[in-house]
Motif scaffolding. Structure first.
Motif, PDB file in Angstrom:
ATOM      1  N   PHE A 199       0.906  -1.132   0.031  1.00 18.95           N
ATOM      2  CA  PHE A 199       0.009   0.019  -0.020  1.00 18.95           C
ATOM      3  C   PHE A 199       0.940   1.226   0.091  1.00 18.95           C
ATOM      4  CE2 PHE A 199      -2.028   3.251   2.448  1.00 18.95           C
ATOM      5  CZ  PHE A 199      -3.365   3.539   1.731  1.00 18.95           C
ATOM      6  N   TRP A 200       2.024   1.192   0.611  1.00 13.06           N
ATOM      7  CA  TRP A 200       2.969   2.502   0.641  1.00 13.06           C
ATOM      8  C   TRP A 200       3.645   2.508  -0.330  1.00 13.06           C
ATOM      9  CZ3 TRP A 200       1.645   6.072   3.947  1.00 13.06           C
ATOM     10  CH2 TRP A 200       0.994   5.809   5.058  1.00 13.06           C
ATOM     11  N   ALA A 201       3.882   1.507  -1.153  1.00  8.72           N
ATOM     12  CA  ALA A 201       4.601   1.554  -2.436  1.00  8.72           C
ATOM     13  C   ALA A 201       3.637   2.174  -3.436  1.00  8.72           C
ATOM     14  CB  ALA A 201       5.178   0.411  -2.841  1.00  8.72           C
ATOM     15  N   LEU A 202       2.522   1.687  -3.299  1.00  6.83           N
ATOM     16  CA  LEU A 202       1.374   2.291  -4.419  1.00  6.83           C
ATOM     17  C   LEU A 202       1.277   3.791  -4.191  1.00  6.83           C
ATOM     18  CD1 LEU A 202      -0.671   1.469  -6.531  1.00  6.83           C
ATOM     19  CD2 LEU A 202      -2.198   1.267  -4.724  1.00  6.83           C
ATOM     20  N   ILE A 203       1.130   4.148  -2.940  1.00  9.03           N
ATOM     21  CA  ILE A 203       0.923   5.575  -2.598  1.00  9.03           C
ATOM     22  C   ILE A 203       2.177   6.488  -2.785  1.00  9.03           C
ATOM     23  CG2 ILE A 203       0.300   7.346  -0.765  1.00  9.03           C
ATOM     24  CD1 ILE A 203      -1.799   5.713  -1.593  1.00  9.03           C
ATOM     25  N   PHE A 204       3.279   5.667  -2.565  1.00  8.88           N
ATOM     26  CA  PHE A 204       4.527   6.452  -2.862  1.00  8.88           C
ATOM     27  C   PHE A 204       4.924   6.768  -4.350  1.00  8.88           C
ATOM     28  CE2 PHE A 204       9.121   6.246  -3.818  1.00  8.88           C
ATOM     29  CZ  PHE A 204       9.873   7.479  -3.190  1.00  8.88           C
ATOM     30  N   SER A 205       4.358   5.860  -5.201  1.00  4.66           N
ATOM     31  CA  SER A 205       4.681   6.000  -6.575  1.00  4.66           C
ATOM     32  C   SER A 205       3.657   6.897  -7.206  1.00  4.66           C
ATOM     33  CB  SER A 205       4.304   4.700  -7.235  1.00  4.66           C
ATOM     34  OG  SER A 205       3.012   4.076  -7.415  1.00  4.66           O
ATOM     35  N   ILE A 206       2.534   7.276  -6.517  1.00  3.76           N
ATOM     36  CA  ILE A 206       1.531   8.019  -7.199  1.00  3.76           C
ATOM     37  C   ILE A 206       1.931   9.554  -6.829  1.00  3.76           C
ATOM     38  CG2 ILE A 206      -0.815   9.144  -6.849  1.00  3.76           C
ATOM     39  CD1 ILE A 206      -1.882   6.020  -6.568  1.00  3.76           C
ATOM     40  N   VAL A 207       2.344   9.442  -5.430  1.00  4.11           N
ATOM     41  CA  VAL A 207       2.753  10.975  -4.831  1.00  4.11           C
ATOM     42  C   VAL A 207       4.136  11.392  -5.581  1.00  4.11           C
ATOM     43  CG1 VAL A 207       3.361  12.119  -2.721  1.00  4.11           C
ATOM     44  CG2 VAL A 207       1.565  10.770  -2.600  1.00  4.11           C
ATOM     45  N   MET A 208       4.787  10.569  -5.883  1.00  7.31           N
ATOM     46  CA  MET A 208       6.135  10.936  -6.161  1.00  7.31           C
ATOM     47  C   MET A 208       5.948  11.248  -7.770  1.00  7.31           C
ATOM     48  SD  MET A 208       9.729   8.711  -6.339  1.00  7.31           S
ATOM     49  CE  MET A 208      11.206   9.414  -7.341  1.00  7.31           C
ATOM     50  N   THR A 209       5.293  10.496  -8.577  1.00 10.10           N
ATOM     51  CA  THR A 209       4.886  10.955  -9.771  1.00 10.10           C
ATOM     52  C   THR A 209       4.399  12.475  -9.861  1.00 10.10           C
ATOM     53  OG1 THR A 209       4.395   8.554 -10.315  1.00 10.10           O
ATOM     54  CG2 THR A 209       3.616  10.463 -11.892  1.00 10.10           C
ATOM     55  N   VAL A 210       3.367  12.883  -9.040  1.00  8.85           N
ATOM     56  CA  VAL A 210       2.806  13.986  -8.962  1.00  8.85           C
ATOM     57  C   VAL A 210       3.952  15.135  -8.819  1.00  8.85           C
ATOM     58  CG1 VAL A 210       1.249  15.686  -7.763  1.00  8.85           C
ATOM     59  CG2 VAL A 210       0.593  13.293  -8.543  1.00  8.85           C
ATOM     60  N   ILE A 211       4.728  14.776  -7.598  1.00  8.51           N
ATOM     61  CA  ILE A 211       5.629  15.989  -7.261  1.00  8.51           C
ATOM     62  C   ILE A 211       6.805  15.923  -8.359  1.00  8.51           C
ATOM     63  CG2 ILE A 211       7.784  16.210  -5.464  1.00  8.51           C
ATOM     64  CD1 ILE A 211       5.775  15.210  -3.330  1.00  8.51           C
ATOM     65  N   ASN A 212       7.104  14.824  -8.953  1.00  8.52           N
ATOM     66  CA  ASN A 212       8.200  14.910  -9.921  1.00  8.52           C
ATOM     67  C   ASN A 212       7.726  15.721 -11.284  1.00  8.52           C
ATOM     68  OD1 ASN A 212      10.626  14.059 -10.818  1.00  8.52           O
ATOM     69  ND2 ASN A 212      10.285  11.973 -10.908  1.00  8.52           N
ATOM     70  N   SER A 213       6.186  15.399 -11.588  1.00  5.66           N
ATOM     71  CA  SER A 213       5.881  16.175 -12.668  1.00  5.66           C
ATOM     72  C   SER A 213       5.904  17.728 -12.240  1.00  5.66           C
ATOM     73  CB  SER A 213       4.383  15.781 -12.992  1.00  5.66           C
ATOM     74  OG  SER A 213       4.265  14.572 -13.229  1.00  5.66           O
ATOM     75  N   ILE A 214       5.373  18.238 -11.168  1.00  9.73           N
ATOM     76  CA  ILE A 214       5.301  19.497 -10.658  1.00  9.73           C
ATOM     77  C   ILE A 214       6.828  20.178 -10.739  1.00  9.73           C
ATOM     78  CG2 ILE A 214       5.039  21.168  -8.782  1.00  9.73           C
ATOM     79  CD1 ILE A 214       2.762  19.372  -8.009  1.00  9.73           C
ATOM     80  N   MET A 215       7.891  19.421 -10.374  1.00 12.25           N
ATOM     81  CA  MET A 215       9.378  19.929 -10.235  1.00 12.25           C
ATOM     82  C   MET A 215       9.924  20.099 -11.531  1.00 12.25           C
ATOM     83  SD  MET A 215      10.496  18.005  -6.654  1.00 12.25           S
ATOM     84  CE  MET A 215      12.109  18.791  -6.686  1.00 12.25           C
ATOM     85  N   HIS A 216       9.529  19.083 -12.434  1.00 13.13           N
ATOM     86  CA  HIS A 216      10.133  19.124 -13.844  1.00 13.13           C
ATOM     87  C   HIS A 216       9.351  20.418 -14.646  1.00 13.13           C
ATOM     88  CE1 HIS A 216      12.634  15.691 -14.295  1.00 13.13           C
ATOM     89  NE2 HIS A 216      11.722  14.880 -13.530  1.00 13.13           N
ATOM     90  N   GLY A 217       8.031  20.407 -14.275  1.00 10.30           N
ATOM     91  CA  GLY A 217       7.342  21.604 -14.898  1.00 10.30           C
ATOM     92  C   GLY A 217       7.879  22.991 -14.402  1.00 10.30           C
ATOM     93  N   LEU A 218       8.452  23.221 -13.178  1.00 13.18           N
ATOM     94  CA  LEU A 218       9.110  24.341 -12.589  1.00 13.18           C
ATOM     95  C   LEU A 218      10.253  24.472 -13.099  1.00 13.18           C
ATOM     96  CD1 LEU A 218       7.735  24.244  -9.069  1.00 13.18           C
ATOM     97  CD2 LEU A 218       6.846  25.726 -10.694  1.00 13.18           C
ATOM     98  N   ALA A 219      11.036  23.057 -13.334  1.00  9.75           N
ATOM     99  CA  ALA A 219      12.528  23.498 -13.818  1.00  9.75           C
ATOM    100  C   ALA A 219      12.553  23.525 -15.295  1.00  9.75           C
ATOM    101  CB  ALA A 219      13.277  22.128 -13.356  1.00  9.75           C
ATOM    102  N   SER A 220      11.752  23.326 -16.038  1.00 14.49           N
ATOM    103  CA  SER A 220      11.893  23.483 -17.303  1.00 14.49           C
ATOM    104  C   SER A 220      12.126  24.940 -17.991  1.00 14.49           C
ATOM    105  CB  SER A 220      10.578  22.867 -18.211  1.00 14.49           C
ATOM    106  OG  SER A 220       9.409  23.761 -18.195  1.00 14.49           O
ATOM    107  N   ASP A 221      12.788  24.760 -19.065  1.00 14.65           N
ATOM    108  CA  ASP A 221      12.966  26.242 -19.663  1.00 14.65           C
ATOM    109  C   ASP A 221      12.061  26.940 -20.435  1.00 14.65           C
ATOM    110  OD1 ASP A 221      15.683  26.061 -18.864  1.00 14.65           O
ATOM    111  OD2 ASP A 221      16.490  25.143 -20.304  1.00 14.65           O
ATOM    112  N   ASN A 222      11.072  26.175 -21.000  1.00 11.58           N
ATOM    113  CA  ASN A 222      10.038  26.713 -21.822  1.00 11.58           C
ATOM    114  C   ASN A 222       9.067  27.580 -20.832  1.00 11.58           C
ATOM    115  OD1 ASN A 222      11.035  24.977 -23.535  1.00 11.58           O
ATOM    116  ND2 ASN A 222       9.559  23.486 -23.395  1.00 11.58           N
TER     117      ASN A 222
END
Length: 113
Positions: free
Chosen positions: A90-113
């Motif tokens: 269960f924690w692995a499932l939640i970890f993968s979902i939350v990390m994907t969301v946080i990773n997407s937000i951070m990549h969006g903030l770090a992109s040059d576009n």
């Protein structure tokens, strides 16, 4: 250079996700970097094989079984990386979902576009 930035962003996302979830522990930032590298390798090599092997289940569940595959990859990474602990599926499932969301937000903030 792009791979190194993605690796650092993924390590930061893993640290933040572990901070938010009580069932996931990462010892330090070096462990998070190793985790990000191991997850990249597992996603490159193991995940496509799992997707092909579980294609009927993925089609039947309209793609939701991919979340289970992500959780399996996280549990496999927890077995490979010392200092990274997940308390269960269960924690692995939640970890993968939350990390994907946080990773997407951070990549969006770090992109040059």
């Amino acid at each position: 250079m792009g791979f190194l930035i993605r690796l650092l962003v993924s390590a930061l996302a893993a640290m933040l996700t572990a901070y938010l979830l009580p069932g996931v522990k990462i010892d330090n930032f070096i462990t998070a970097l190793i985790l990000a590298l191991v997850l990249a390798v597992l996603n490159l090599l193991v995940k496509p094989i799992l997707i092909i092997l579980t294609l009927p289940a993925t089609i039947l569940t309209l793609g939701l079984f991919l979340l289970v595959i992500n959780a399996i990859i996280i549990l496999l990474a927890a077995n490979l990386v010392k200092g990274f602990r997940v308390d269960g599926f269960f924690w692995a499932l939640i970890f993968s979902i939350v990390m994907t969301v946080i990773n997407s937000i951070m990549h969006g903030l770090a992109s040059d576009n």
